[in-house]
Enzyme design. Structure first.
Site, PDB file in Angstrom:
ATOM      1  N   ASP A  23       0.828  -1.204   0.000  1.00 22.27           N
ATOM      2  CA  ASP A  23       0.000   0.000   0.000  1.00 22.27           C
ATOM      3  C   ASP A  23       0.853   1.240   0.000  1.00 22.27           C
ATOM      4  O   ASP A  23       1.599   1.486   0.934  1.00 22.27           O
ATOM      5  CB  ASP A  23      -0.889   0.015   1.240  1.00 22.27           C
TER       6      ASP A  23
ATOM      7  N   ASP B 142      -3.168   9.239  -7.996  1.00 15.75           N
ATOM      8  CA  ASP B 142      -3.577   8.299  -6.956  1.00 15.75           C
ATOM      9  C   ASP B 142      -3.437   6.852  -7.414  1.00 15.75           C
ATOM     10  O   ASP B 142      -4.106   6.419  -8.343  1.00 15.75           O
ATOM     11  CB  ASP B 142      -5.035   8.582  -6.562  1.00 15.75           C
TER      12      ASP B 142
END
Length: 433
Positions: free
Chosen positions: A125, A305
Site C-alpha cells: 500500500d 492516486d
C-alpha cells in the site's frame, strides 16, 4: 548517509472482476477525497512549499545526475489501499470510510521478517495503509530479532480487519533494504484477506494514530528507511508497465530516488497544488486537452492516486471528452465504448503538467482488450478507461490520474520536498492494449 542501489524485486498484478464494481469503488473513493477525508499527501510542509512556489509558477527540473544512486529499487505499489473506518455499527462508518479493498488491481510481493527471515506474501500500500502486519496466512515465526512490545493492534478496513499484538522486528525488502526494529502487527485474528499473509504499509505516519495501544503514531517502513539513513530522502518512485494478463510481473517501487533505467528523458517535478481539497493528497495542477483543440477540456487541480483504477475527469470535462470521441455509455460495464472506426480516429489526450506536455495515446485510453473478460465485457469490444468523477469542475479536486494513467508514466511521490514528479517511460506510447 548511505546510498543503495539494488536489483528490483518484481511484483505481480492481480486484476479483479467487474467494471461496475471497479467504477463504484473509484467513484466512492473520489467522493471521500472531495470531502477531504483521510488526507495522505505530504500535508505537513504544504504551506511552506506553497509560499515559495505559488501554484501557477511551476518549475521544470532535470533529474539528479545520479538519481538512481539515491534510490533503492525494491517492491511493489498497490492499488488496494484499505483505510481505517469506525467500528461496525458506528453511524459515521459509511460516510467516513474509504473502502478500497475491492480496487480493480492489487499488488503483492515477498517480504522477509526476522533473522533468519520468514518470507510473507504481502499486499503493498503506497498511499493510505500505514501499518505493516503479517499472520493472515503464514503464521509469524519469532527469531532472535523479534521483540514483543505487548501493545495491542486493532485496524478495521472497509472490507476486513485484523487484531493482534505489536512486535518490532527486522524487515527485509530486498538486498540493501533492511530495516531494524520495524513495528509490525502480528495478527491473532484477520478477516477479509485471502491468498496473502498481510499488508506492507508505506503510507504516511499520521494515519497510524490510534491503531496501537499506548502509542501515538508508529513509524512506517518509509519513515524508518529515511531515519536509519538507508535512503537519502523520503520519496517513492513508481514504475508500472501496461497490464495485459492476470498475475503478470509488471512493476517496481524505488525508495529514496528515481530509477533512471525506467524513464525516458527528464522528470518534471511540480509542488503540491495550493488548491483544496486536492492539496490534502498528492495534488497537482494540470491542463487536459483532447487532440489538437486549442481549448482545453480541463484546467485545474486534482490528484495522482495509485488507489484509483481509472482516469476520472470532472463531469463537464468528461462530457466534452465523450462528445469529442463519439463514445457511447455501455450499460453492461458502465464504461464508455467506441466502435473500431471511432477508435481509428481517436486522438491523444495531452496533459500539461509543470510546463511539460505528456501525451496519453489512443492505445493508452482503452482497457487492454485481452482483459475484457475481467470487466465483464464482450470479447473484441473497445472500452475507454476515462470515467465521470461525479462532480463539475471547480470543486478543488477535478481529476484523478489513476492506475491506468500511471501505467504510461513514471511517478515520484516526494514527501521531503513536497512535490510530485512525472516522466515518460518506454511504455508511454506502447500499443499493448
Amino acid at each position: 548517509m548511505s546510498r543503495v542501489v539494488i536489483n528490483a524485486v518484481p511484483f505481480r498484478t492481480h486484476l479483479k472482476e467487474g467494471a461496475q464494481r471497479l467504477l463504484a469503488h473509484d467513484k466512492a473513493r473520489a467522493a471521500k477525497f472531495l470531502q477531504g477525508l483521510h488526507p495522505h499527501g505530504p500535508v505537513g510542509s504544504v504551506a511552506a512549499t506553497n509560499s515559495n512556489h505559488p501554484h501557477h509558477h511551476h518549475h521544470h527540473h532535470r533529474k539528479p545526475r545520479h538519481a538512481h544512486e539515491g534510490g533503492a529499487a525494491a517492491t511493489a505499489p498497490s492499488t488496494t489501499e484499505p483505510a481505517p473506518v469506525p467500528p461496525a455499527g458506528d453511524p459515521q462508518a459509511a460516510s467516513d470510510s474509504i473502502d478500497v479493498t475491492d480496487a480493480g488491481v492489487t499488488y503483492t510481493t515477498s517480504v522477509g521478517v526476522g533473522s533468519p527471515a520468514t518470507q510473507y506474501t504481502l499486499l503493498i500500500d503506497t498511499a493510505e495503509c500505514f501499518h505493516s502486519w503479517v499472520g493472515a496466512g503464514t503464521k509469524y515465526k519469532q527469531t532472535k530479532t523479534s521483540k514483543s512490545t505487548r501493545n495491542t493492534v486493532n485496524v478495521t478496513y472497509g472490507s476486513g480487519s485484523f487484531s493482534g499484538t505489536e512486535f518490532t522486528d527486522q524487515v527485509t525488502l530486498g538486498t540493501g533494504l533492511v530495516i531494524e526494529n520495524q513495528s509490525i502487527g502480528v495478527a491473532s485474528k484477520a478477516s477479509g484477506f485471502s491468498d496473502v499473509d498481510g499488508i506492507l504499509g508505506i503510507g504516511p505516519v499520521d494515519l497510524t494514530e490510534g491503531t496501537v495501544s499506548n502509542t501515538t503514531t508508529v513509524p512506517t517502513v518509509t519513515d524508518n528507511l529515511f531515519a536509519q539513513g538507508t535512503i537519502p530522502q523520503e520519496s517513492i518512485g513508481i514504475s508500472y508497465e501496461p497490464t495485459t494478463s492476470e498475475g503478470s510481473v509488471n512493476g517496481e517501487l524505488t525508495f529514496g530516488g528515481v530509477d533512471d533505467t525506467k524513464i525516458s528523458g527528464d522528470v518534471t517535478f511540480v509542488p503540491i497544488t495550493s488548491t483544496s481539497p486536492a492539496s490534502n493528497y498528492w495534488g497537482i495542477d494540470q491542463t487536459v486537452s483532447y487532440g489538437n483543440s486549442s481549448r482545453p477540456i480541463l484546467q485545474s487541480a486534482g490528484i495522482v492516486d495509485t488507489g484509483t483504477t481509472l482516469l476520472l475527469l470532472a463531469t463537464d470535462a468528461f462530457q466534452a471528452y465523450q462528445k469529442a470521441t463519439g463514445a457511447k455509455l455501455d450499460q453492461t460495464t458502465g464504461l464508455l465504448t467506441v466502435t473500431e472506426q471511432q477508435f481509428e480516429k481517436l486522438e491523444s489526450l495531452f496533459f500539461n503538467i509543470g510546463g511539460t506536455t505528456f501525451e496519453f495515446t489512443p492505445n493508452a485510453q482503452i482497457w487492454p482488450r485481452s482483459q475484457n473478460a475481467v470487466l465483464g465485457g464482450e470479447e473484441g469490444k473497445i472500452y475507454l478507461i476515462t470515467a465521470d468523477l461525479g462532480s463539475n469542475s471547480g470543486s478543488g479536486l477535478d481529476f484523478i490520474n489513476g492506475f491506468v494513467w500511471l501505467q504510461r508514466f513514471y511517478s515520484v511521490f516526494d514527501t521531503t520536498n513536497t512535490q510530485v514528479g512525472i516522466a515518460n517511460t518506454p511504455f508511454t506510447d506502447a500499443e499493448t492494449n
